[in-house]
Design a protein around this motif. Structure first.
Motif, PDB file in Angstrom:
ATOM      1  N   GLY A   1      -4.414  10.327  -1.205  1.00  0.00           N
ATOM      2  CA  GLY A   1      -4.926   9.069  -1.260  1.00  0.00           C
ATOM      3  C   GLY A   1      -4.091   7.700  -1.097  1.00  0.00           C
ATOM      4  O   GLY A   1      -2.960   8.045  -0.762  1.00  0.00           O
ATOM      5  N   ALA A   2      -4.567   6.602  -1.281  1.00  0.00           N
ATOM      6  CA  ALA A   2      -3.822   5.463  -1.229  1.00  0.00           C
ATOM      7  C   ALA A   2      -3.931   4.467  -2.181  1.00  0.00           C
ATOM      8  O   ALA A   2      -5.287   4.345  -2.655  1.00  0.00           O
TER       9      ALA A   2
ATOM     10  N   THR B   1       0.946  -1.149   0.038  1.00  0.00           N
ATOM     11  CA  THR B   1       0.017   0.053   0.010  1.00  0.00           C
ATOM     12  C   THR B   1       0.832   1.204   0.175  1.00  0.00           C
ATOM     13  O   THR B   1       1.679   1.412   0.750  1.00  0.00           O
TER      14      THR B   1
ATOM     15  N   ALA C   1      -8.835  11.430  -4.957  1.00  0.00           N
ATOM     16  CA  ALA C   1      -8.753  10.245  -4.317  1.00  0.00           C
ATOM     17  C   ALA C   1      -8.143   9.126  -5.103  1.00  0.00           C
ATOM     18  O   ALA C   1      -8.039   9.408  -6.433  1.00  0.00           O
ATOM     19  N   VAL C   2      -7.768   7.968  -4.550  1.00  0.00           N
ATOM     20  CA  VAL C   2      -7.150   6.616  -5.583  1.00  0.00           C
ATOM     21  C   VAL C   2      -8.143   5.666  -5.563  1.00  0.00           C
ATOM     22  O   VAL C   2      -8.636   5.390  -4.364  1.00  0.00           O
ATOM     23  N   TYR C   3      -8.937   5.413  -6.627  1.00  0.00           N
ATOM     24  CA  TYR C   3      -9.948   4.369  -6.704  1.00  0.00           C
ATOM     25  C   TYR C   3      -9.298   3.081  -7.255  1.00  0.00           C
ATOM     26  O   TYR C   3      -8.290   2.898  -8.028  1.00  0.00           O
TER      27      TYR C   3
ATOM     28  N   ARG D   1       0.876   5.593   0.124  1.00  0.00           N
ATOM     29  CA  ARG D   1      -0.356   6.544   1.082  1.00  0.00           C
ATOM     30  C   ARG D   1       0.327   7.832   0.938  1.00  0.00           C
ATOM     31  O   ARG D   1       1.417   8.057   1.222  1.00  0.00           O
TER      32      ARG D   1
ATOM     33  N   ASN E   1      -5.378   0.319 -10.170  1.00  0.00           N
ATOM     34  CA  ASN E   1      -5.640   1.746  -9.264  1.00  0.00           C
ATOM     35  C   ASN E   1      -5.857   2.914 -10.404  1.00  0.00           C
ATOM     36  O   ASN E   1      -4.960   2.973 -11.577  1.00  0.00           O
TER      37      ASN E   1
ATOM     38  N   THR F   1     -11.911   2.647  -2.170  1.00  0.00           N
ATOM     39  CA  THR F   1     -11.348   4.273  -2.395  1.00  0.00           C
ATOM     40  C   THR F   1     -10.213   4.141  -1.178  1.00  0.00           C
ATOM     41  O   THR F   1     -10.560   3.902  -0.169  1.00  0.00           O
ATOM     42  N   ASN F   2      -9.249   4.606  -1.733  1.00  0.00           N
ATOM     43  CA  ASN F   2      -7.921   4.728  -1.057  1.00  0.00           C
ATOM     44  C   ASN F   2      -7.678   3.292  -0.166  1.00  0.00           C
ATOM     45  O   ASN F   2      -7.143   3.082   1.071  1.00  0.00           O
TER      46      ASN F   2
END
Length: 1138
Positions: free
Chosen positions: A34-35, A28, A313-315, A30, A329, A281-282
């Motif tokens: 976002g992540a 992960t 955000a990162v989806y 971050r 991502n 999401t994240n």
């Protein structure tokens, strides 16, 4: 974990057992925006377990029985690779009879005595641990005393009549059938509900294994393997189902939005079974993530509306089924940024002429900026009809030319600002090899030189190097390289090969090659040179949709190196039996990558060529059918022409079968009026090359296009051509027609052109009709013959040649198009002026006397005006053909007869006669005439004593007229009942002197009397012999010698034969009649004496002998050929007629 990166390092050697770290890992990343998370990473340690200890009993079986040696290796991770060897680590031979299955077992369809051995060993190789495990040896003994009976096939694997097989999409599908039987069965494969994919199907293990690479859902179905030998056939059906782990159709992509904009993320996978989609999401499932009012989920799509900066955000999209999963991502970045250009300023681009030039303009901004390019300081924006503007901001010049050099400016704009950047472009001349190395044949020990002359841009520095067989030159002092040459001295066999000259600059590279063949010194006797033997072992590999690789083995070159191979192909689907040229390759190549066309059933053959000639073609390769595709070209020679005023006939040259690229070839024919706003009208036709559009207006331009299509799709958009609907006859005649008379035989006609709309067709030109209405000097009732002249194009004047002078003409003009003529203009009348007349129709000289001649003539046939007078010129001709003084005489135009008096007697005159009009003098006609001699009595010779005394004849009124080759002589004769005539003639000027100088001499008179006496005696003797039935000597002489100078009298006109004048060789023509007016025309003459007697009918007889001698009847004969002959008598020597 490594500092500054996301890499996790596990040191198994120093940190414990590998099993401790077995599991699933995920990374992960971050930050405040976002992540993002990675795919799951599965860590499993490799395993290579030992074989289970077992005791294997020896296997004993009869010759011909089947046998399966099981391997059953231990289960490892990853699975081991299986192979069978003996104690010496030699692989056991395999064949159609003996082979290894996919499970590792060794199958014998039937055993033979040579299969007996004690060291059948199965080995399992674990590549990851680099270990090999060995099974206990198996002993096999084959008893060969009594072989087994032959038997039909049965399957050893798989068992039964059917089985099932699952495979994942993208993997290799392997299907196996191994059968036993005696004799050894042969395996074949088919797909029951379709055909095997040609380019992806391969056979392994002696066709016992069928492999299909890159398998897809379309490969699902039933596959049947067939085992066959001489005693029977068996089948096994394998039902194949292709499953699929999830794969992307559309993967989510990063999204950059500015505040207030809308956007969407799409996550569209596929698989079998259908994957399940979940959003995060994240890294957190979206169901439990913080709510965002700008976000809405609709199945595989997230829709964003009126985003704000907090929406960044990162989806993650997760698609999974039982066979695997996908994770992607996508960063949704909401920001407001003015444009920024990331490409360095003043970057210099250098490009070779006639190649593409790519000018970069990397940019960033939110909202997304628009990009424009400009050339020069004040240039306008570059348009896409010449340049290509890519989405990433790059400007492409497809074909850069010298005038493309300059400064280019990239401008990026959005609502927050503008950014600019300038780059420079320079165009360089291409590097070329203007003198290439050439193929050479050198004997061992000789020297060879290859030349390579390079031309390049003066601002670039080239480097030239030489390669041998695509590698560096040998490090040998025999190889010398200077500026333009490579020299190889003391050539040996190893020096043969391909030598390549490579010229490099910083922008381009060119090369040229030549082959060096090294031959032995010429032996004695010299080797026999011949064309090569044909290539053999043709093989097709690398089967692709539009290409295939062909390889072959060359035949013997027969002492002359092969210079090239010619590859030909046959299309058995469209043109069976017809071979076409495919390509040519160098004589050192044995493979060629061939470009293919769709929907063609190819087969290939290869021809080898050397300096002697071509080999016979090789054997034909296997067939290869390419897939169908849409046509890549359209029909050519598209035309639109009307055959009627209300139609448009569209024609084209159709594609041939080879060009169709697939089944169902058709043509989409489209048309619309060029000058209107109508939509295109289209129709699809097949098997024709013509289409007729009815109901069109007359001669209207149309835009036409014809596009090819087949069952796969359409060809590229076709070119548009212009045609016209049908023509009609023109409606309007040319106006303002007027004529300018140039001279008496030439006139020029002018007219005004007709309006283009009234032509109703393609203007072909103007046609002039003209005819002579009448001659101004007399009316003519002849049929009026109209003459036609056509003047091409838009000319408005033309010349009328060949007119008759002093004539009345009518003329009209018509316009001509492709359909025909339009109406005629009103007739225009014009008159031609007078011209000079033609020569008088005839000129005759009549009634000659001692001192006068009378001339009669007929007027000119073409007076070409009003005759004003005639001109007569004449002059005497003496005996040496010298001309005397010329007399000129004018005669009124109304005269047709004129008498000249006070002329010299017995004199030849030459006359020149012509008519005149006001335009001048016409052509002249000439004639000659002779005045008569003095009247005189001409006495015949004395007949001698003892003969009948002849009464003295009297000749009076003797006249003579002569032309160029004939004379007419007349007289009056007072005579006894019978008599002969003697006529003397001579060239003018000599005859008179003979009359005066000779005829008065006594010796001449005595000679003439003697001649007359001899002739009289001869006539009497001939008459007597004639009465007795015998032939007289003269007749016999004529029959024997057929002297052409002695001709009989002719029945039709009683004339004598013709005699030659030994003095001047001017024969008198025979066989013609003198006209009733006693004139002599220059074409005619007559030697007959009939016209000069009174009632004489042509049979001159004194005592009957003359009639008997010259009464033979013959047809008229031409005068030619009688110009010279031996004189039959002394009289002939005196130029006399008898």
């Amino acid at each position: 974990m490594n500092p500054g990166s996301g890499t996790l390092i596990i040191n198994i050697m120093s940190e414990g057992k590998a099993e401790t770290y077995e599991g699933v890992y995920q990374c992960t990343a971050r930050n405040e925006r976002g992540a993002a998370i990675s795919n799951n990473i599965v860590v499993r340690p490799s395993r290579s377990p030992l074989w289970t200890k077992e005791k294997l009993e020896p296997i004993i079986l009869q010759n011909g029985q089947h046998l399966v040696l099981s391997c059953r290796p231990p289960i490892g991770l990853p699975p081991p690779i299986i192979f069978w060897m003996d104690n010496s680590f030699q692989r056991l031979p395999q064949s159609e009879r003996v082979s290894q299955g996919l499970n590792g077992d060794l199958y014998f369809s039937n055993v033979l005595p040579e299969d007996t051995r004690e060291d059948y060993i199965c080995y399992a190789r674990f590549n990851h641990t680099q270990t090999i495990q060995q099974k206990q040896p198996i002993s096999v003994k084959v008893i060969s005393a009594k072989p087994s009976r032959e038997r039909p096939p049965t399957f050893l694997t798989p068992e039964g009549n059917s089985s099932n097989k699952e495979e994942l999409r993208g993997n290799v599908l392997s299907l196996e059938c191994i059968a036993e039987g005696l004799p050894t069965p042969i395996i074949h494969w088919i797909k029951e509900d379709g055909t095997l994919p040609i380019n992806r199907t391969f056979y392994k293990n002696f066709r016992k294994t069928l492999q299909i690479i890159h398998v897809s859902e379309a490969d699902s179905g039933k596959y049947q393997c067939i085992a066959k030998n001489a005693l029977g056939v068996i089948h096994h059906t394998i039902s194949v189902t292709v499953k699929a782990a999830p794969y992307w159709i559309v993967a989510p992509r990063n999204l950059v939005l500015s505040p207030g904009e809308d956007g969407s993320l799409i996550c569209r996978p596929n698989g079998n079974p259908k994957p399940k989609i979940s959003w995060l999401t994240n890294g957190v499932p979206i169901e439990i993530a913080p709510d965002d009012p700008s976000r809405k989920i609709d199945g595989d799509t997230i829709i964003f509306s009126n985003v704000q900066e907090r929406s960044s955000a990162v989806y993650q999209c997760n698609a999974s089924n039982e066979y695997g999963y996908l994770l992607a991502n996508a960063f949704v970045n909401v920001l407001a940024e003015p444009p920024r250009i990331l490409t360095s300023a003043d970057t210099l681009y250098q490009v070779i002429a006639n190649r593409p030039a790519l000018l970069d303009c990397a940019f960033f901004g939110s909202p997304l900026p628009t990009i424009e390019w400009f050339k020069g300081a004040k240039g306008s924006a570059l348009r896409e009809d010449i340049y290509v503007l890519h989405e990433n901001g790059t400007l492409e010049i497809p074909v850069a030319q010298k005038d493309s050099t300059g400064t280019y400016t990239c401008v990026a704009r959005n609502k927050l600002g503008v950014a600019k950047n300038e780059v420079q472009l320079e165009i360089k001349d291409p590097t070329r090899i203007i003198k290439q190395p050439e193929y050479a044949v050198v004997q061992r020990g000789g020297t060879v030189s290859f030349e390579c002359k390079v031309k390049h841009d003066h601002t670039l520095i080239p480097t030239v190097m030489w390669l041998k067989d695509n590698g560096e030159l040998p490090d040998d002092g025999r190889f010398t390289v200077d500026k333009d040459h490579l020299v190889v001295a003391d050539v040996g066999d190893d020096d043969g090969g391909t030598y390549t000259c490579v010229a490099n600059t910083s922008l381009d590279s060119v090369s040229a090659s030549a082959v060096l063949s090294v031959v032995a010194p010429t032996p004695t006797p010299a080797p026999i040179y011949d064309v090569p033997n044909p290539p053999f072992d043709l093989e097709l590999t690398n089967h692709l949709d539009k290409s295939v690789q062909l390889s072959w083995t060359p035949g013997d070159d027969n002492n002359s190196p092969i210079t090239k191979f010619i590859i030909e192909y046959e299309d058995s689907m469209h043109e069976a039996g017809l071979w076409h040229h495919q390509t040519e390759v160098s004589g050192i190549q044995t493979t060629a990558q061939l470009n293919l066309s769709p929907f063609v059933n190819y087969s290939f053959r290869v021809v080898a060529v050397n300096s002697i000639g071509r080999s016979v073609p090789s054997q034909v390769s296997e067939h290869y059918l390419t897939k169908a595709a849409e046509p890549d070209k359209n029909p050519t020679t598209v035309e639109g022409l009307g055959s009627e005023p209300d139609n448009l006939v569209i024609t084209w040259k159709p594609l041939n079968g080879f060009e169709s690229n697939g089944p169902g070839l058709q043509y989409k024919v489209s048309w619309r009026q060029k000058d209107g706003d109508d939509e295109w009208t289209s129709v699809v036709v097949a098997n024709v090359s013509k289409y007729i559009v009815s109901g069109t207006p007359t001669f209207v331009p149309y835009l036409i296009k014809v596009q090819a299509l087949n069952d796969v799709g359409f060809a590229p958009e076709p070119a548009v051509v212009t045609g016209h609907s049908g023509e009609d006859l023109p409606m309007v005649a040319p106006g303002n027609v007027h004529v300018n008379v140039v001279n008496s035989t030439l006139a020029e006609v002018h007219w005004d052109p007709v309006p283009l709309k009234s032509i109703r067709g393609h203007l072909q030109g103007y046609r002039i009709y003209y005819w002579k209405a009448q001659n101004l000097s007399k009316r003519s009732k002849r049929h009026i013959e109209k003459k036609i002249l056509t003047f091409q194009g838009s000319k408005t004047h033309g010349m009328l040649p060949g007119l008759e002078p002093f004539s009345h003409y009518r003329v009209n003009v018509r316009v001509v198009n492709g359909k025909g003529e339009g109406p005629a203009s009103p007739d225009k009348v014009f008159n031609t002026p007078e011209g000079v007349p033609s020569a008088p129709s005839s000129l005759k000289i009549v009634n000659p006397t001692l001192d006068s001649l009378t001339l009669e003539w007929e007027p000119p046939g073409h007076p070409n005006g009003i005759l004003t007078e005639y001109t007569l010129k004449y002059q005497p001709i003496n005996s040496t053909h010298e001309l005397g003084p010329l007399v000129d005489l004018k005669i009124p135009a109304n005269k047709t007869r004129w008498t000249l008096k006070n002329l010299n007697f017995s004199t030849r005159y030459k006359f020149y006669f012509y008519a005149q009009t006001a335009a001048g003098s016409g052509s002249q006609i000439t004639e000659e005439g002779v005045t008569t001699v003095d009247e005189a009595g001409i006495l015949p010779p004395d007949v001698g004593a003892g003969k009948v005394q002849a009464v003295k004849p009297r000749v009076r009124n003797l006249t003579a007229t002569a032309a160029e080759t004939s004379a007419n002589i007349s007289w009056k004769y007072e005579r006894p009942e019978h008599g002969n005539f003697y006529v003397e003639y001579s060239v003018a000027g000599t005859m008179a002197s003979r009359q005066v100088d000779i005829a008065t001499q006594g010796w001449f008179i005595g000679l003439m009397c003697a001649v007359a006496l001899l002739i009289l005696i001869l006539l009497i003797v001939c008459f007597i012999r004639r009465n007795k039935g015998g032939k007289y000597p003269v007749k016999e002489k004529e029959d024997a010698h057929a002297d052409p100078e002695i001709q009989p009298m002719k029945e039709d006109d009683g004339t004598f034969g013709e005699y030659s004048d030994a003095e001047d060789h001017k024969p008198l023509k025979k066989g013609s009649r003198t006209p009733s007016d006693r004139t002599v025309k220059k074409e005619d003459s007559d030697d007959s004496l009939v016209d000069y007697g009174e009632g004489v009918n042509g049979q001159f007889n004194e005592d009957g002998s003359f009639i008997g001698q010259y009464s033979g009847k013959k047809e008229k004969e031409p005068a030619e050929g009688n110009e010279s002959s031996e004189a039959p008598s002394p009289v002939n020597a005196m130029n006399s007629f008898v």
